[in-house]
Enzyme design. Structure first.
Site, short mmCIF file in Angstrom:
data_model
loop_
_atom_site.label_atom_id
_atom_site.label_comp_id
_atom_site.label_asym_id
_atom_site.label_seq_id
_atom_site.Cartn_x
_atom_site.Cartn_y
_atom_site.Cartn_z
NE ARG A 158 129.81 67.69 17.68
CZ ARG A 158 129.08 66.57 17.80
NH1 ARG A 158 129.22 65.57 16.94
NH2 ARG A 158 128.19 66.46 18.77
CB SER A 230 129.00 69.77 23.26
OG SER A 230 127.98 68.83 23.33
CD GLU A 326 131.01 70.68 19.34
OE1 GLU A 326 130.41 70.40 18.31
OE2 GLU A 326 130.48 70.67 20.46
N1 EPU Z 1 127.39 62.60 31.53
C1 EPU Z 1 127.54 62.78 32.90
N2 EPU Z 1 127.36 64.04 33.39
C2 EPU Z 1 127.03 65.09 32.60
C3 EPU Z 1 126.89 64.90 31.21
C4 EPU Z 1 127.08 63.62 30.69
O1 EPU Z 1 127.84 61.86 33.65
O2 EPU Z 1 126.86 66.19 33.13
C5 EPU Z 1 127.51 61.22 31.01
C6 EPU Z 1 126.14 60.68 30.61
O3 EPU Z 1 125.49 60.07 31.69
C7 EPU Z 1 126.47 59.69 29.54
C8 EPU Z 1 127.68 60.31 28.88
O4 EPU Z 1 128.24 61.22 29.80
O5 EPU Z 1 126.86 58.46 30.09
C9 EPU Z 1 127.36 60.99 27.55
O6 EPU Z 1 126.39 62.00 27.76
P1 EPU Z 1 125.36 62.47 26.63
O7 EPU Z 1 124.67 61.30 26.02
O8 EPU Z 1 124.52 63.54 27.22
O9 EPU Z 1 126.26 63.03 25.46
P2 EPU Z 1 127.61 63.86 25.43
O10 EPU Z 1 128.74 62.94 25.11
O11 EPU Z 1 127.74 64.70 26.64
C10 EPU Z 1 127.43 64.21 22.84
C11 EPU Z 1 127.46 65.33 21.85
C12 EPU Z 1 126.15 66.11 21.88
C13 EPU Z 1 125.04 65.16 21.51
C14 EPU Z 1 125.03 63.99 22.50
C15 EPU Z 1 124.04 62.93 22.11
C16 EPU Z 1 129.80 66.00 21.66
C17 EPU Z 1 130.81 67.05 21.91
N3 EPU Z 1 128.57 66.24 22.13
O12 EPU Z 1 127.33 64.78 24.14
O13 EPU Z 1 126.24 67.13 20.89
O14 EPU Z 1 123.77 65.81 21.52
O15 EPU Z 1 126.34 63.35 22.53
O16 EPU Z 1 124.50 62.26 20.98
O17 EPU Z 1 130.11 64.98 21.05
C18 EPU Z 1 126.80 69.42 20.54
O18 EPU Z 1 127.72 69.01 19.82
O19 EPU Z 1 126.60 70.65 20.73
C19 EPU Z 1 125.94 68.46 21.20
C20 EPU Z 1 124.97 68.81 22.04
#
Ligand code: EPU
Length: 331
Positions: A158, A230, A326
Site C-alpha cells: 500500500r 480497509s 491506510e
Molecule cells: N478477520 C477477522 N475479523 C474481521 C476481519 C478479518 O477475524 O472482522 C480475519 C479474517 O478471518 C482473515 C484475516 O483477518 O483470517 C484477513 O481478512 P481478509 O481476508 O478479509 O483481509 P484483510 O487483511 O482484512 C486485506 C486488504 C483488503 C483486501 C483483502 C483481501 C489491507 C489493508 N486490506 O484485508 O483490501 O480486499 O485483504 O485480499 O491490506 C482495501 O485495501 O481497501 C481492501 C479492502
C-alpha cells in the site's frame, strides 16, 4: 465533483475553494500555465481512500478525467496497455477479462480510478497492482512531463514513491500495464480455491465473478454505507512478537512476509478488541469486516477520526501493536 461537492466514498459533504477537472495532458498543462494550480492543492482520484477532516478544503482540488485504454505493444504471451488515469479501475479489469488477458482479475471491484491505483499500490487476494505496472506517466506542477519506470516507484505494501510529501508535485496522467495472454491464476488467498472447487473449469470470467462475490459478501457498498475500504493497513511485526502473541492466541491468523517478519490482520485484532459492529457517534466499525469504518449517515470527518483513535488505542493496549490508517487524512 457534483455541485461543488468533492467525491468521497465516506459520503462526507466537503467543498473546496477551487475544483479543477482536466480531460487531457494539454488541459492540465494549460491550467498550470494559467497559474490556476496554486498551493495548497490536492490531487484526487475516485475519493475512495480519503478522509476529509474538515467540511471545506481551503485549496485547489485537481481531478483527472483522462480516459482511454490503448494497446501499445503485444507479442504471443504479453500485452502492453496504456490507460488514462481517470478510467474507473474496475472498468479496466473488466476490459482485461473480456479480452482474455490475465493478471488483473483478483483486483476486481476495487473502487477508485487507475491513476490512484498506481499511487496507492492497491492490492487484494494475493495480487498488487505493482505486479502489472511497467511505468507511470506524470506531469509535474511546472507542467513538465516525467515518466517513472516501475523500478523507480518504490512500491511496497500500500505504498509508493508518489505518497511521499515531496512527490505530491507529480500528477499521474497515464499508467502503463503488462498483462499475460498465457493462462496464469493466483488462487491461493483465503477461500478462492474453495469457492471454485465445484466449477468444471476455471476461467477468467469465473475468477472475476468469484472475487466479486467474495468482496460483496464482506465489503459495504459505499452508495449504501459510506466507507473507504480497509481503514487500516495490516501491521508487520517481528517473528518474536508474533510468537509471543501466538502463545496467547493460538488461532490468530497471519501472513508470512519474510524471514524476520509476519503480517497480522488488523481486522482480526479489532474484532478481538470488541469493536466489530460497534458505533461511536455517527461512525461505526463495519459488522462484517472490522477493518472497515463506516459512516452511519451524517458522520463528519471528526466522528470517523474519533472512532479510529479509539480503535487504535484499544488494539495497542490489548496486543501491544500500533495500527496505522491506510486512508489518507486531509486537513
Ligand atoms: N478477520 C477477522 N475479523 C474481521 C476481519 C478479518 O477475524 O472482522 C480475519 C479474517 O478471518 C482473515 C484475516 O483477518 O483470517 C484477513 O481478512 P481478509 O481476508 O478479509 O483481509 P484483510 O487483511 O482484512 C486485506 C486488504 C483488503 C483486501 C483483502 C483481501 C489491507 C489493508 N486490506 O484485508 O483490501 O480486499 O485483504 O485480499 O491490506 C482495501 O485495501 O481497501 C481492501 C479492502
Amino acid at each position: 465533483m457534483d455541485n461543488g461537492i468533492i467525491k468521497n466514498t465516506f459520503g462526507l459533504k466537503v467543498t473546496a475553494a477551487q475544483l479543477l477537472e482536466y480531460h487531457s495532458e494539454e488541459e492540465l498543462i494549460g491550467f498550470i500555465a494559467a497559474g490556476k494550480v496554486k498551493t495548497p492543492y490536492l490531487h484526487v482520484g475516485g475519493g475512495c481512500n480519503l478522509l476529509f477532516m474538515h467540511e471545506r478544503y481551503e485549496g485547489t482540488v485537481l481531478h483527472s478525467q483522462i480516459k482511454g485504454m490503448e494497446v501499445t505493444a503485444e507479442n504471443d504471451s504479453e500485452v502492453f496497455i496504456r490507460v488514462g488515469a481517470g478510467e474507473v479501475w474496475d472498468d479496466f479489469v473488466d476490459y482485461c477479462v473480456s479480452q482474455g488477458w490475465y493478471g488483473a482479475e483478483n483486483l476486481s471491484l476495487i473502487p477508485g480510478e487507475v491513476g490512484a491505483s498506481a499511487v496507492q499500490n492497491i492490492g487484494a487476494y494475493g495480487v498488487e497492482v505493482k505486479d502489472l505496472i511497467t511505468s507511470v506517466e506524470t506531469i509535474d506542477n511546472k507542467g513538465q512531463k516525467r515518466v517513472f519506470q516501475q523500478s523507480e516507484c518504490a512500491y511496497a505494501y500500500r505504498d509508493s514513491v508518489f505518497k511521499r510529501p515531496e512527490m505530491k508535485i507529480y500528477f499521474v496522467t497515464y499508467v502503463n500495464f503488462k498483462l499475460s495472454k498465457v493462462v496464469q491464476f493466483k488462487l491461493d488467498y483465503g477461500t478462492i480455491r474453495k469457492e471454485l472447487a465445484d466449477a468444471p473449469s476455471v476461467t477468467l470470467p469465473l475468477v472475476r465473478q468469484t472475487i466479486i462475490k467474495i468482496r460483496q459478501s464482506k465489503l459495504p457498498d459505499p452508495q449504501v454505507l459510506g466507507n473507504a475500504g480497509s481503514f487500516f493497513t495490516n501491521p508487520i511485526v517481528t517473528r518474536e512478537k508474533w510468537q509471543s502473541l501466538l502463545a496467547q492466541y493460538p488461532n490468530m491468523p497471519y501472513y508470512e512476509v519474510d524471514e524476520q517478519h509476519v503480517k497480522i490482520p488488523a481486522g482480526w485484532m479489532i474484532e478481538q478488541a470488541g469493536w466489530k459492529g460497534k458505533a461511536l457517534g455517527h461512525a461505526a466499525v463495519y459488522d462484517k469486516q472490522a477493518l472497515i469504518l463506516v459512516n452511519l449517515g451524517n458522520a463528519t470527518g471528526a466522528d470517523i477520526v474519533a472512532l479510529s483513535e479509539a480503535v487504535c488505542r484499544d488494539v495497542v493496549s490489548q496486543f501491544g501493536i500500533e495500527i496505522h490508517p491506510e486512508v489518507n487524512f486531509i486537513e
